[in-house]
Write a protein that holds these residues in place. Structure first.
Motif, PDB file in Angstrom:
ATOM      1  N   PHE A  95     -10.754  29.804  -4.692  1.00 48.65           N
ATOM      2  CA  PHE A  95     -10.354  30.706  -5.771  1.00 48.65           C
ATOM      3  C   PHE A  95     -11.567  31.464  -6.302  1.00 48.65           C
ATOM      4  O   PHE A  95     -12.664  30.902  -6.412  1.00 48.65           O
ATOM      5  CB  PHE A  95      -9.708  29.927  -6.913  1.00 48.65           C
ATOM      6  CG  PHE A  95      -8.455  29.201  -6.518  1.00 48.65           C
ATOM      7  CD1 PHE A  95      -7.215  29.797  -6.657  1.00 48.65           C
ATOM      8  CD2 PHE A  95      -8.521  27.921  -5.976  1.00 48.65           C
ATOM      9  CE1 PHE A  95      -6.054  29.140  -6.277  1.00 48.65           C
ATOM     10  CE2 PHE A  95      -7.374  27.247  -5.597  1.00 48.65           C
ATOM     11  CZ  PHE A  95      -6.131  27.865  -5.744  1.00 48.65           C
ATOM     12  N   LEU A  96     -11.346  32.715  -6.658  1.00 49.18           N
ATOM     13  CA  LEU A  96     -12.350  33.484  -7.382  1.00 49.18           C
ATOM     14  C   LEU A  96     -12.077  33.325  -8.860  1.00 49.18           C
ATOM     15  O   LEU A  96     -10.978  33.625  -9.339  1.00 49.18           O
ATOM     16  CB  LEU A  96     -12.318  34.955  -6.998  1.00 49.18           C
ATOM     17  CG  LEU A  96     -13.406  35.828  -7.635  1.00 49.18           C
ATOM     18  CD1 LEU A  96     -13.828  36.938  -6.685  1.00 49.18           C
ATOM     19  CD2 LEU A  96     -12.951  36.441  -8.967  1.00 49.18           C
ATOM     20  N   LEU A  97     -13.086  32.862  -9.589  1.00 43.59           N
ATOM     21  CA  LEU A  97     -12.944  32.578 -11.008  1.00 43.59           C
ATOM     22  C   LEU A  97     -13.887  33.493 -11.790  1.00 43.59           C
ATOM     23  O   LEU A  97     -15.103  33.337 -11.722  1.00 43.59           O
ATOM     24  CB  LEU A  97     -13.294  31.103 -11.252  1.00 43.59           C
ATOM     25  CG  LEU A  97     -13.037  30.470 -12.616  1.00 43.59           C
ATOM     26  CD1 LEU A  97     -12.942  28.959 -12.446  1.00 43.59           C
ATOM     27  CD2 LEU A  97     -14.152  30.806 -13.594  1.00 43.59           C
ATOM     28  N   PRO A  98     -13.378  34.478 -12.522  1.00 40.26           N
ATOM     29  CA  PRO A  98     -14.241  35.369 -13.304  1.00 40.26           C
ATOM     30  C   PRO A  98     -14.576  34.762 -14.656  1.00 40.26           C
ATOM     31  O   PRO A  98     -13.758  34.057 -15.252  1.00 40.26           O
ATOM     32  CB  PRO A  98     -13.389  36.625 -13.467  1.00 40.26           C
ATOM     33  CG  PRO A  98     -11.988  36.102 -13.484  1.00 40.26           C
ATOM     34  CD  PRO A  98     -11.966  34.887 -12.588  1.00 40.26           C
ATOM     35  N   ARG A  99     -15.772  35.048 -15.184  1.00 39.27           N
ATOM     36  CA  ARG A  99     -16.110  34.605 -16.538  1.00 39.27           C
ATOM     37  C   ARG A  99     -15.365  35.432 -17.583  1.00 39.27           C
ATOM     38  O   ARG A  99     -15.046  34.941 -18.663  1.00 39.27           O
ATOM     39  CB  ARG A  99     -17.616  34.735 -16.787  1.00 39.27           C
ATOM     40  CG  ARG A  99     -18.509  33.663 -16.162  1.00 39.27           C
ATOM     41  CD  ARG A  99     -18.310  32.259 -16.696  1.00 39.27           C
ATOM     42  NE  ARG A  99     -18.234  32.124 -18.130  1.00 39.27           N
ATOM     43  CZ  ARG A  99     -19.254  31.800 -18.939  1.00 39.27           C
ATOM     44  NH1 ARG A  99     -20.453  31.595 -18.422  1.00 39.27           N
ATOM     45  NH2 ARG A  99     -19.081  31.665 -20.234  1.00 39.27           N
ATOM     46  N   VAL A 100     -15.109  36.714 -17.267  1.00 37.49           N
ATOM     47  CA  VAL A 100     -14.398  37.591 -18.194  1.00 37.49           C
ATOM     48  C   VAL A 100     -13.160  38.136 -17.477  1.00 37.49           C
ATOM     49  O   VAL A 100     -13.243  38.614 -16.344  1.00 37.49           O
ATOM     50  CB  VAL A 100     -15.296  38.748 -18.675  1.00 37.49           C
ATOM     51  CG1 VAL A 100     -14.535  39.669 -19.614  1.00 37.49           C
ATOM     52  CG2 VAL A 100     -16.549  38.198 -19.365  1.00 37.49           C
ATOM     53  N   LEU A 101     -12.014  38.076 -18.124  1.00 37.27           N
ATOM     54  CA  LEU A 101     -10.760  38.516 -17.526  1.00 37.27           C
ATOM     55  C   LEU A 101     -10.627  40.040 -17.585  1.00 37.27           C
ATOM     56  O   LEU A 101     -11.354  40.711 -18.335  1.00 37.27           O
ATOM     57  CB  LEU A 101      -9.592  37.853 -18.257  1.00 37.27           C
ATOM     58  CG  LEU A 101      -9.583  36.317 -18.169  1.00 37.27           C
ATOM     59  CD1 LEU A 101      -8.511  35.737 -19.079  1.00 37.27           C
ATOM     60  CD2 LEU A 101      -9.393  35.851 -16.734  1.00 37.27           C
ATOM     61  N   PRO A 102      -9.726  40.608 -16.803  1.00 38.80           N
ATOM     62  CA  PRO A 102      -9.596  42.078 -16.763  1.00 38.80           C
ATOM     63  C   PRO A 102      -9.340  42.735 -18.112  1.00 38.80           C
ATOM     64  O   PRO A 102      -9.713  43.899 -18.316  1.00 38.80           O
ATOM     65  CB  PRO A 102      -8.404  42.284 -15.817  1.00 38.80           C
ATOM     66  CG  PRO A 102      -8.430  41.095 -14.918  1.00 38.80           C
ATOM     67  CD  PRO A 102      -8.874  39.956 -15.788  1.00 38.80           C
ATOM     68  N   ASP A 103      -8.742  42.011 -19.067  1.00 41.88           N
ATOM     69  CA  ASP A 103      -8.485  42.609 -20.381  1.00 41.88           C
ATOM     70  C   ASP A 103      -9.675  42.440 -21.333  1.00 41.88           C
ATOM     71  O   ASP A 103      -9.591  42.817 -22.504  1.00 41.88           O
ATOM     72  CB  ASP A 103      -7.226  42.017 -21.004  1.00 41.88           C
ATOM     73  CG  ASP A 103      -7.338  40.511 -21.254  1.00 41.88           C
ATOM     74  OD1 ASP A 103      -8.409  39.927 -20.971  1.00 41.88           O
ATOM     75  OD2 ASP A 103      -6.354  39.918 -21.731  1.00 41.88           O
ATOM     76  N   GLY A 104     -10.796  41.863 -20.811  1.00 49.65           N
ATOM     77  CA  GLY A 104     -11.985  41.695 -21.632  1.00 49.65           C
ATOM     78  C   GLY A 104     -12.085  40.357 -22.329  1.00 49.65           C
ATOM     79  O   GLY A 104     -13.125  40.037 -22.920  1.00 49.65           O
ATOM     80  N   GLU A 105     -11.049  39.526 -22.253  1.00 48.07           N
ATOM     81  CA  GLU A 105     -11.087  38.205 -22.883  1.00 48.07           C
ATOM     82  C   GLU A 105     -11.904  37.244 -22.015  1.00 48.07           C
ATOM     83  O   GLU A 105     -11.872  37.316 -20.786  1.00 48.07           O
ATOM     84  CB  GLU A 105      -9.661  37.676 -23.054  1.00 48.07           C
ATOM     85  CG  GLU A 105      -9.591  36.326 -23.768  1.00 48.07           C
ATOM     86  CD  GLU A 105      -8.169  35.810 -23.903  1.00 48.07           C
ATOM     87  OE1 GLU A 105      -7.994  34.615 -24.214  1.00 48.07           O
ATOM     88  OE2 GLU A 105      -7.235  36.613 -23.681  1.00 48.07           O
ATOM     89  N   ARG A 106     -12.635  36.330 -22.668  1.00 45.19           N
ATOM     90  CA  ARG A 106     -13.391  35.316 -21.941  1.00 45.19           C
ATOM     91  C   ARG A 106     -12.434  34.325 -21.265  1.00 45.19           C
ATOM     92  O   ARG A 106     -11.474  33.852 -21.882  1.00 45.19           O
ATOM     93  CB  ARG A 106     -14.313  34.540 -22.888  1.00 45.19           C
ATOM     94  CG  ARG A 106     -15.461  35.366 -23.483  1.00 45.19           C
ATOM     95  CD  ARG A 106     -16.617  35.493 -22.519  1.00 45.19           C
ATOM     96  NE  ARG A 106     -17.731  36.217 -23.119  1.00 45.19           N
ATOM     97  CZ  ARG A 106     -18.783  35.631 -23.688  1.00 45.19           C
ATOM     98  NH1 ARG A 106     -18.867  34.313 -23.752  1.00 45.19           N
ATOM     99  NH2 ARG A 106     -19.760  36.369 -24.190  1.00 45.19           N
ATOM    100  N   ASN A 107     -12.710  34.015 -20.017  1.00 47.72           N
ATOM    101  CA  ASN A 107     -11.973  32.976 -19.309  1.00 47.72           C
ATOM    102  C   ASN A 107     -12.400  31.610 -19.859  1.00 47.72           C
ATOM    103  O   ASN A 107     -13.469  31.478 -20.460  1.00 47.72           O
ATOM    104  CB  ASN A 107     -12.279  33.057 -17.804  1.00 47.72           C
ATOM    105  CG  ASN A 107     -11.148  32.540 -16.948  1.00 47.72           C
ATOM    106  OD1 ASN A 107     -10.161  32.002 -17.448  1.00 47.72           O
ATOM    107  ND2 ASN A 107     -11.274  32.712 -15.640  1.00 47.72           N
ATOM    108  N   VAL A 108     -11.569  30.595 -19.649  1.00 54.36           N
ATOM    109  CA  VAL A 108     -11.945  29.241 -20.074  1.00 54.36           C
ATOM    110  C   VAL A 108     -12.960  28.701 -19.075  1.00 54.36           C
ATOM    111  O   VAL A 108     -12.649  28.507 -17.897  1.00 54.36           O
ATOM    112  CB  VAL A 108     -10.709  28.318 -20.141  1.00 54.36           C
ATOM    113  CG1 VAL A 108     -11.141  26.906 -20.548  1.00 54.36           C
ATOM    114  CG2 VAL A 108      -9.685  28.872 -21.114  1.00 54.36           C
ATOM    115  N   PHE A 109     -14.164  28.483 -19.560  1.00 53.27           N
ATOM    116  CA  PHE A 109     -15.274  28.056 -18.697  1.00 53.27           C
ATOM    117  C   PHE A 109     -16.218  27.246 -19.577  1.00 53.27           C
ATOM    118  O   PHE A 109     -17.183  27.756 -20.115  1.00 53.27           O
ATOM    119  CB  PHE A 109     -15.973  29.286 -18.118  1.00 53.27           C
ATOM    120  CG  PHE A 109     -16.982  29.009 -17.044  1.00 53.27           C
ATOM    121  CD1 PHE A 109     -16.614  29.016 -15.708  1.00 53.27           C
ATOM    122  CD2 PHE A 109     -18.313  28.765 -17.365  1.00 53.27           C
ATOM    123  CE1 PHE A 109     -17.561  28.787 -14.711  1.00 53.27           C
ATOM    124  CE2 PHE A 109     -19.254  28.536 -16.379  1.00 53.27           C
ATOM    125  CZ  PHE A 109     -18.883  28.551 -15.049  1.00 53.27           C
TER     126      PHE A 109
END
Length: 561
Positions: free
Chosen positions: A253-267
């Protein structure tokens, strides 16, 4: 009558007149001084890159760059899990020197230039630049390496690659976790978990589809990763157990630190690892809890999807170890040429000359082998080259990375007490070299991987045998060793599983020495090749550096370093 005595004043600073100490080794060009590397660049179709490499060599040789390397490793990364109001932010703060080094490395393309401009010698040029930066500051090389290595795995998912590939190829660097408009990206990966380590199939992180599931779709990941380096990277490849109707099993899986809407991913960064070395590079434990990730490749095929990334980072472990050997030799020789003892310069003392020449031989063998492998990873590699690199990369990773720590120690000893202090770079190098052997598969993992390659891809054995036997007939000692390697491989092919495991390390070592020796015989001057073959394969070979055969042309060996 009172007697007034005359006051006696001590002489000023008599004991602090600095004599017989080497000047700082700074403001030198690390590329133009590295004859072995320059020859390899030109030999393997990358002469077009010499101007750029000369520029890099001048940069990393400056006092300013060396000071930045020191700062990045002494003012180490700090985890800020929360901001001052108690909000979870999971950020790591680095010294600005680290970001200056990263910015320079990315600007010079030592991350992804071979992907951005594929042509004969492109990987060779990128490898040489990577080595020059890593020679002075190795910690930043981890995210640089992972960003380079992620490209072939990304390419397995074209829709995802369309978004992330251009960012990875960018030569701009920003340390901030930007939003969807950020034009550049640094990549990391996280595979291991505390219960499994190298046995990634024991992973328990679970991925639940957010919709229909399958390649290119979003999943929610929950689990704990035991080792995640460079946690401030923009995105990561991770392994997790996929669930759902679209397919199950260990997937990528590719896991981004920031989601496309600009919200921080849970990390959630749980803590930073307190490592032996590699201090400038933050390594962490992370917790995923409903974390958004996009499946790359087919469900249940996670290892196969990420394996090309692992192969590229293994190549960079070899490059990093070779770069460390170059630093060790350069620093030891600099000291020996500027320090006198017992009436003569250290470099002219026969016992020291032999040690230095032996260290130089090891460094040259590692560099020549690393650059040959880099050429095999170029975009124009044919089927034979790909088969060769599949086996030879693992073989070289096993041996060269294992040689690094003792090589660094012996070079450190050449500086005496100075070498054992943190004020000189070889103490840091000594702590750094073991990580190359541990990361991307430690010794037993690599040896077993060689066994698997022999079984599943017998064409790789044929390609390796053809490569090393290109030097046959030039040196009788090498010829005898090549015969022994063939016998060892034949015996391994017919052995039962337990016996094969017991013999694996010995056979891989013999293969590695065959590869190094054959390349030196083909590409290096006779004094270098003859001394290496005699010292590593001859009947009178010793166990410690400095046991070179009588008659070896030590001056000719050292003149190249």
């Amino acid at each position: 009558m009172t007697t007034i005595e005359q006051t006696v004043h001590p002489a000023s600073h008599v004991t602090h007149q600095v004599m017989n100490q080497a000047a700082p080794r700074e403001d030198v060009n690390e590329y133009t001084l590295n004859t072995v590397l320059d020859e390899a660049v030109r030999r393997h179709d990358a002469a077009w890159a010499t101007d750029s490499l000369t520029e890099i060599g001048a940069l990393v040789g400056t006092a300013e760059f060396q000071h930045d390397a020191e700062l990045a490793n002494t003012v180490t990364p700090v985890l800020h899990a929360f901001d001052r109001w108690g909000r979870r932010i999971d950020e790591v703060e680095y010294h600005p020197a680290y970001h200056r080094i990263m910015s320079a490395a990315i600007a010079h393309g030592v991350h992804t230039s071979a992907w951005a401009d594929p042509r004969p010698g492109a990987t060779v040029a990128r490898a040489a630049g990577f080595m020059l930066f890593g020679q002075i500051e190795p910690g930043h090389a981890c995210p640089v390496s992972m960003t380079n290595a992620v490209i072939p795995s990304l390419d397995l998912q074209p829709d995802v690659a369309a978004v992330w590939r251009p960012r990875a190829l960018s030569r701009s660097y920003s340390p901030d976790l930007g939003g969807p408009d950020k034009v550049s990206a640094i990549f990391g990966m996280s595979m291991t978990e505390k219960q499994g380590g190298s046995d990634v199939r024991a992973n328990t992180t679970v991925a639940v589809p957010a919709g229909r599931g399958g390649p290119g779709t979003e999943y929610l990941l929950t689990g704990h990763k035991w080792f995640c380096s460079a946690p401030m990277s923009d995105a990561f490849l991770v392994l997790a157990q996929a669930t759902g109707a679209a397919g199950e099993g260990l997937s990528c899986f590719l896991l981004p630190r920031v989601l496309p809407d600009g919200e921080r991913n849970v990390f959630r960064i749980q803590r930073l690892k307190d490592k032996l070395g590699n201090k400038s590079n933050a390594s962490s434990e992370i917790e995923l809890d409903g974390t958004v990730g996009v499946m790359i490749g087919e469900p249940g095929r996670g290892v196969r999807t990420i394996i090309e990334m692992v192969a590229r980072t293994r190549l960079d472990c070899i490059l990093g170890s070779a770069a460390g050997m170059r630093q060790s030799v350069a620093e030891a020789l600099w000291h020996a040429r500027h320090r006198a003892a017992f009436g003569a310069a250290l470099i002219d003392q026969p016992a020291m000359t032999s040690v230095l020449a032996d260290l130089a031989l090891e460094s040259e063998a590692a560099t020549v082998t690393a650059m040959r492998l880099a050429r095999a990873h170029d975009d124009d590699a044919d089927e034979t080259e790909r088969a060769f690199r599949r086996l030879a990369t693992a073989v070289a990773k096993y041996w060269i990375c294992k040689r690094g720590p003792h090589h660094a120690y012996e070079a450190l000893e050449c500086l005496g007490g100075n070498g054992y202090t943190e004020a000189f770079p070889l103490a840091r190098r000594y702590r750094e070299q073991p990580v190359m052997a541990v990361w991307e598969g430690s010794g037993n993992v690599i040896a077993l991987d060689v066994l698997r390659a022999m079984t599943r891809e017998p064409e790789s054995v044929a390609a390796f045998d053809a490569e090393v036997n290109l030097a046959r007939g030039a040196n009788s000692t090498l010829d005898a060793h090549l015969d022994a390697v063939r016998r060892g491989l034949a015996a391994l092919a017919t052995a039962d599983a337990n016996t094969a495991q017991l013999r694996a390390r010995g056979v891989v070592e013999a293969m590695a020495l065959a590869l190094e020796a054959s390349l030196l015989v083909r590409f290096s001057p006779a004094p270098v090749a003859d001394a290496f073959v005699a010292a590593r394969l001859g009947a009178d070979r010793g166990f410690e550096y400095g046991s070179l055969p009588v008659g070896a042309d030590l001056g000719a060996i050292l003149a190249r370093h």
